[in-house]
Write an enzyme that holds these catalytic residues in place. Structure first.
Site, short mmCIF file in Angstrom:
data_model
loop_
_atom_site.label_atom_id
_atom_site.label_comp_id
_atom_site.label_asym_id
_atom_site.label_seq_id
_atom_site.Cartn_x
_atom_site.Cartn_y
_atom_site.Cartn_z
N CYS A 60 14.37 -36.53 -11.76
CA CYS A 60 13.20 -37.37 -12.04
C CYS A 60 12.30 -37.52 -10.82
O CYS A 60 11.37 -38.30 -10.82
CB CYS A 60 13.61 -38.73 -12.57
SG CYS A 60 14.56 -39.70 -11.40
N GLY A 91 -8.27 -7.37 4.43
CA GLY A 91 -9.12 -7.41 5.62
C GLY A 91 -8.49 -8.09 6.82
O GLY A 91 -9.13 -8.25 7.85
N SER A 150 20.75 -38.54 -12.76
CA SER A 150 19.37 -38.10 -12.65
C SER A 150 19.07 -37.98 -11.16
O SER A 150 19.17 -38.96 -10.42
CB SER A 150 18.44 -39.12 -13.31
OG SER A 150 17.10 -38.70 -13.15
N MET A 153 -5.64 -7.16 8.54
CA MET A 153 -5.05 -6.29 9.55
C MET A 153 -5.90 -5.03 9.69
O MET A 153 -6.97 -4.95 9.11
CB MET A 153 -3.61 -6.00 9.20
CG MET A 153 -2.76 -7.25 9.35
SD MET A 153 -1.07 -6.96 8.90
CE MET A 153 -1.23 -6.41 7.24
N TYR A 169 17.57 -31.13 -17.96
CA TYR A 169 16.13 -31.36 -18.12
C TYR A 169 15.50 -31.68 -16.78
O TYR A 169 16.18 -32.03 -15.81
CB TYR A 169 15.87 -32.51 -19.11
CG TYR A 169 16.28 -33.87 -18.60
CD1 TYR A 169 15.41 -34.65 -17.84
CD2 TYR A 169 17.56 -34.38 -18.85
CE1 TYR A 169 15.79 -35.89 -17.35
CE2 TYR A 169 17.95 -35.62 -18.37
CZ TYR A 169 17.06 -36.37 -17.61
OH TYR A 169 17.43 -37.59 -17.12
N ARG A 225 -3.11 3.26 8.55
CA ARG A 225 -3.48 2.10 7.72
C ARG A 225 -2.38 1.06 7.68
O ARG A 225 -1.22 1.37 7.43
CB ARG A 225 -3.76 2.55 6.29
CG ARG A 225 -4.61 3.78 6.20
CD ARG A 225 -4.64 4.34 4.79
NE ARG A 225 -5.30 3.46 3.84
CZ ARG A 225 -5.36 3.71 2.53
NH1 ARG A 225 -4.73 4.77 2.02
NH2 ARG A 225 -5.99 2.88 1.74
N ARG A 277 -3.20 -1.12 -6.63
CA ARG A 277 -2.27 -2.24 -6.69
C ARG A 277 -2.60 -3.04 -7.95
O ARG A 277 -3.70 -2.91 -8.49
CB ARG A 277 -2.37 -3.12 -5.46
CG ARG A 277 -3.68 -3.84 -5.41
CD ARG A 277 -3.86 -4.67 -4.16
NE ARG A 277 -5.30 -4.87 -4.04
CZ ARG A 277 -5.94 -5.02 -2.92
NH1 ARG A 277 -5.31 -5.00 -1.79
NH2 ARG A 277 -7.24 -5.21 -2.90
N LYS A 284 0.84 -1.20 0.00
CA LYS A 284 0.00 0.00 0.00
C LYS A 284 0.87 1.25 0.00
O LYS A 284 0.65 2.16 -0.80
CB LYS A 284 -0.92 -0.03 1.23
CG LYS A 284 -2.12 0.86 1.12
CD LYS A 284 -3.00 0.76 2.38
CE LYS A 284 -3.81 -0.52 2.40
NZ LYS A 284 -4.46 -0.73 3.71
N HIS A 329 -4.29 -31.73 8.47
CA HIS A 329 -3.86 -33.05 8.02
C HIS A 329 -4.52 -33.41 6.69
O HIS A 329 -3.84 -33.82 5.73
CB HIS A 329 -4.25 -34.08 9.09
CG HIS A 329 -3.91 -35.49 8.71
ND1 HIS A 329 -4.81 -36.33 8.12
CD2 HIS A 329 -2.76 -36.18 8.82
CE1 HIS A 329 -4.24 -37.49 7.88
NE2 HIS A 329 -2.99 -37.42 8.30
#
Ligand code: ADP
Ligand code: MG
Ligand code: MG
Length: 901
Positions: A853, A106, A785, A108, A873, A97, A342, A28, A458
């Protein structure tokens, strides 16, 4: 330290900041500064940095010098405004603010109208042309917000008093309360304030300011902010900045008002006028929904000059940020003020569409478009969704914990879910919350639904790990496990009733909602043309760009020809992991048992000989599907007893047979073998290369099958590129032994067949010792790999299957890690081993091929890491291939941007 304190700067005027200082000034504050410096009409103010917040939270007191610095900036602000804070004739009022680096809507606190006191309320009224109603309205708002935020007075106490005042006037609209009513309400509020706090509402404006600033600091650690950060994976130690902004008033009458707007439609990206406006109100009224807002278009009729200026400013902001922005504004007696902007949040689909729209409008180029989207968004677009247009209405909403659309009958315990699942029934496991005992049911279910817990519960952690749809924390559900039912909004759902859950939105439906395939997946599968809809067209353009800029190859993990073909359609350039253990299951189990139980060399060889043609056929299918592309075949990896019956079942069977005087027969022999091979810790036992070195002929058979399949494939006119990968190597000697054997077999097969297919031999790096000795191991390996799943387990000393269910949710809660190290690579630990092995491996063998991999190959953040680490890769599951392509492209663009060359 002392020196640092004397030079510390904690407060910045808006003129001193800019949009890139979000770490220091929060989003902000950074954007208020940016708008100020763009010359837009922003009320003057200053920002207290996140550093000050961190210091305050660490010490429980304001850092030295902060109060003085605030006073200095306040004096400058007073000068600019020509008013003094709390002056009884013409008071300056400010808003205080919150605003952190990442938007936490919303979560804080903000306090408006700070500086208003008994002494200055009349002054405010006369400055507003004798508008007493306005002054008392502002004062009652201050006491309410200050009481709630700063002094923890329950908001309901104020709400009740406001409601009572309205009731006395026989109205629902707070605009019907006149100056006298509001003045009486202020007295009422002050009473409430002192009752709850044991002190009078502070009449010293500077004290109000100090307390409000500290309250904003403290709100960083409010329960809901902490929870939100955990859910959104925002680090807990950033702190919030505090913005002190001169108040402008939207509640001065019909020529005033407040509103919010987007510079374009956040759902589709279309340009136009999108927003809400509320006449004669202060900012928080819009969000609170106290009164009905009007569409922003109406402002053109109400106040054309302000509307036109707003449109001009929105165009300026878009041009400047080169993106969709959202804004907050207030009009004070016909004068427009900008209070916030923003870069706006948007849906995953809109992110792609907007990015290509901006390209077409000439605002950004394609590389920047690539930067504006991400793999998580693409992954979201690849899940099937519910066709919810019209007739289907959710009964409740929970936390969207793991995406996907799942339909099934409600089941209330794990055991039952596993039982029905085994029969092929589609079930949704419904629990209050899950625990490790629910694992079998979660595996068997289409989806998991709980009434408690958030994104780190969980249920959420385990479901995400399994790629299973999950909605958790649906508090509207009253789950009665014993009664095998839940109630929601007066409706009862019993075991066997069908429910549908949407893990992308958190919505829950009763009954079956039809599922529709993702158009993006249909595009990747070649079933629809990119032009079929704007979203698919946007994805096509962006991913095509990603492919043309990325350096990382994207391969896939696939064990069958079918998987391989699918992955290839998704853009895979090779198979980085073809597991062979699946080829030992099903009707081949018997041969494997024979192999394991063999008592003589001849028995063993007979079993291997029988397995050979079966394996050869498997490889042939895959090499054909991957014609012209590399296929990395991993020699058998898991402990052999995984192919045998379970010890407990078998022991019971044999015991029963013996007790009833029967001969346990083959079971008895098997039991002896299973007992012999039983391991306390199979993960660390006889597996991987160790098997190949202990069981004569096993690896040789697999290598022969690979070579013969390759030779046959070549004779058919195909172009196979097999690579042989040895798992779980920790010492170069292990690899050398296997290598010598392999070379002999390859030579033998190719000489006999009269063709020569080049076959690379390499190893997985999945033990810390292998990573630490990469230089030596590279002497015997043509490729590495990284098996990051095992490497993570071995580095942390975690057994994945056990720890995720047992304590990961707790670890996430405690912030020991922000995300499971099995989901996203642990850069500091596992990542260091990867970098080290890559560096030392390449030093020993410059053309060493490096890939990964583990499942991390398809994780967006990990893909960036592998790009940075210089791998060739990544290999991931077929479904993640497009995500990896996109992220590899983004990583290339990002590193080009940060290149100093
Ligand atoms: P949030 O982050 O929750 O939006 P804000 O700090 O933006 O909180 O402020 C809450 C409301 O008060 C917003 O509508 C904002 O526009 C309004 N507001 C904040 N500061 C001022 C100010 N100085 N003058 C007028 N309205 C303000
Ligand atoms: Mg705001
Ligand atoms: Mg492994």
């Amino acid at each position: 330290m002392a020196q640092q304190q004397s030079t510390a700067k904690y407060v910045y005027d808006f003129e001193e900041g800019n949009k890139d200082l979000k770490d220091l000034l929060g989003g902000k504050g950074a954007n208020l500064a940016e708008m100020t410096n763009l010359g837009l009409p922003v009320p003057p103010g200053f920002t207290i940095s996140t550093e000050a917040c961190r210091a305050y939270l660490a010490d429980g007191a304001e850092p030295q010098g902060l109060a003085e610095e605030v006073s200095q900036h306040l004096r400058a602000l007073e000068e600019k405004m020509g008013k003094r804070l709390g002056d009884s004739d013409d008071p300056l009022l400010v808003s205080v603010r919150s605003g952190a680096k990442f938007s936490m809507p919303g979560m804080m606190e903000t306090v408006l109208n700070v500086g208003l006191t008994d002494a200055s309320v009349q002054g405010l009224a006369s400055q507003a042309g004798g508008n007493e109603r306005f002054a008392w309205d502002s004062y009652r708002r201050l006491i309410q917000m200050f009481g709630k935020t700063v002094c923890e007075v329950p908001g309901e106490a104020f709400e009740a008093a406001l409601e009572a005042a309205k009731r006395a006037k026989n109205t629902h609209n707070d605009l019907d309360l006149d100056a006298g009513d509001l003045r009486a309400l202020v007295d009422e509020y002050k009473k409430i304030f002192s009752e709850h706090t044991g002190r009078d509402f502070p009449q010293d404006p500077r004290e109000q300011l100090t307390l409000a600033i500290q309250a904003v600091f403290n709100s960083w650690n409010s329960d809901r902010a902490v929870l939100y950060r955990r859910q959104e994976r925002i680090p807990a130690d950033l702190g919030t900045a505090v913005n002190v902004v001169a108040m402008v008033f939207g509640n001065l009458g019909a020529d005033s008002g407040t509103g919010v707007a987007f510079t374009r439609d956040p759902a589709t990206g279309e340009q136009g006028v999108y927003g809400d406006y509320l006449q004669n109100a202060q900012g928080e009224d819009v969000v609170a929904g106290i009164r009905n807002t009007v569409p922003l278009q109406e402002l053109e009729r109400i106040d054309k000059a302000s509307f036109d200026e707003l449109m001009r400013i929105m165009a300026t902001l878009e041009g400047h940020y080169k993106d969709l922005c959202d804004i907050e504004f207030t009009i004070e007696r016909g004068k427009l003020w900008m209070l916030q902007t923003r870069v706006g949040k948007r849906t995953a689909a809109a992110a792609f569409v907007i990015a290509t729209q901006l390209v077409d409008e000439g605002v950004i180029d394609l590389d920047e478009a690539l930067n504006r989207v991400n793999g998580a968004q693409l992954a979201q677009l690849m899940f099937p969704t519910f066709a919810t247009d019209g007739e289907y209405r959710p009964v409740a909403k929970g936390v969207a914990a793991s995406p996907g659309a799942a339909v099934g009958t409600a089941v209330f315990d794990s055991h039952r879910a596993a039982e029905l699942g085994a029969k092929g029934e589609k079930v949704i496991l419904v629990r209050r919350e899950t625990n490790p005992d629910d694992l079998p049911g979660m595996i068997a279910a289409q989806g998991v639904l709980t009434s408690r817990g958030g994104k780190t519960s969980h249920a959420a952690v385990v479901a995400r790990g399994m790629g299973k749809t999950c909605v958790c924390g649906a508090e509207a559900l009253d789950v009665d496990v014993e009664g095998r039912k839940f109630t929601v909004n007066g409706q009862t759902v019993s075991e066997g009733d069908v429910v549908s859950i949407d893990g992308t939105t958190g919505k829950i439906y009763l009954g079956e909602v039809p599922v529709q395939p993702s158009p993006v997946v249909q595009y990747f599968e070649g079933k629809v043309e990119p032009e079929c809809d704007p979203l698919v067209a946007a994805v096509h353009r962006i991913i095509t760009r990603a492919d043309s800029v990325r350096r990382l190859g994207v391969w896939t993990n696939a064990d069958t020809g079918e998987d391989a073909s699918r992955a290839r359609r998704f853009g895979a350039q090779g198979i980085g992991l073809c597991r062979t253990e699946h080829m030992f299951l099903g009707d081949r189990r018997e041969l494997v048992e024979r192999l394991i139980l063999a008592e003589t060399d001849a028995d063993r060889q007979a079993a291997l000989d029988a397995l050979l043609p079966l394996q050869r056929a498997d490889f042939l299918e895959i090499f054909r599907a991957m014609d012209g592309q590399p296929v990395v075949v991993r020699l058998i990896d898991p402990p052999l007893h995984e192919f045998l019956p379970g010890l407990e079942d078998l022991a019971a069977k044999v015991a029963v047979a013996e007790a009833t005087g029967k001969d346990p027969g083959k079971d008895g022999v098997m039991l002896v073998a299973v007992r012999r091979m039983h391991e306390q810790n199979p993960m660390l036992g006889l597996r991987g290369v160790r098997l190949g070195l202990v069981i004569p002929g096993l690896f040789a058979m697999q290598i022969r099958a690979i070579a013969e399949a390759a030779a046959q494939c070549r004779q058919e006119g195909c172009d196979p590129h097999p690579e042989i990968m040895v798992p779980l190597v920790g010492a170069v000697q292990e690899l050398e032994t296997v290598r010598a054997e392999a070379e002999k077999v390859l030579h033998d097969v190719f000489t006999k067949a009269g063709v020569e297919v080049p076959v690379m031999i390499g190893t997985m790096i999945e033990l810390p010792r292998a990573a630490l000795n990469a230089g030596q191991i590279a002497q015997a390996a043509e490729f590495f790999s990284f098996g990051t799943n095992d490497l993570t387990q071995m580095t942390w000393g975690f057994s994945r299957d056990d720890v995720e269910a047992a304590f990961f949710s707790r670890y996430l809660e405690l912030g020991i890690f922000g995300v499971s190290p099995f989901e996203s690579i642990d850069r500091d630990g596992v990542g260091r081993l990867v970098r080290l092995a890559a560096k030392e491996g390449r030093a020993a063998r410059p053309d060493l091929q490096l890939g990964v991999c583990g499942e991390h190959g398809g994780d967006p953040d990990s893909v960036h890491f592998f790009h940075e680490a210089g791998l060739d890769y990544v290999s991931c599951s077929p479904f993640r291939v497009p995500v990896a392509r996109l992220e590899a492209g983004r990583a290339a663009v990002a590193s080009e941007g940060s290149d100093s060359r």
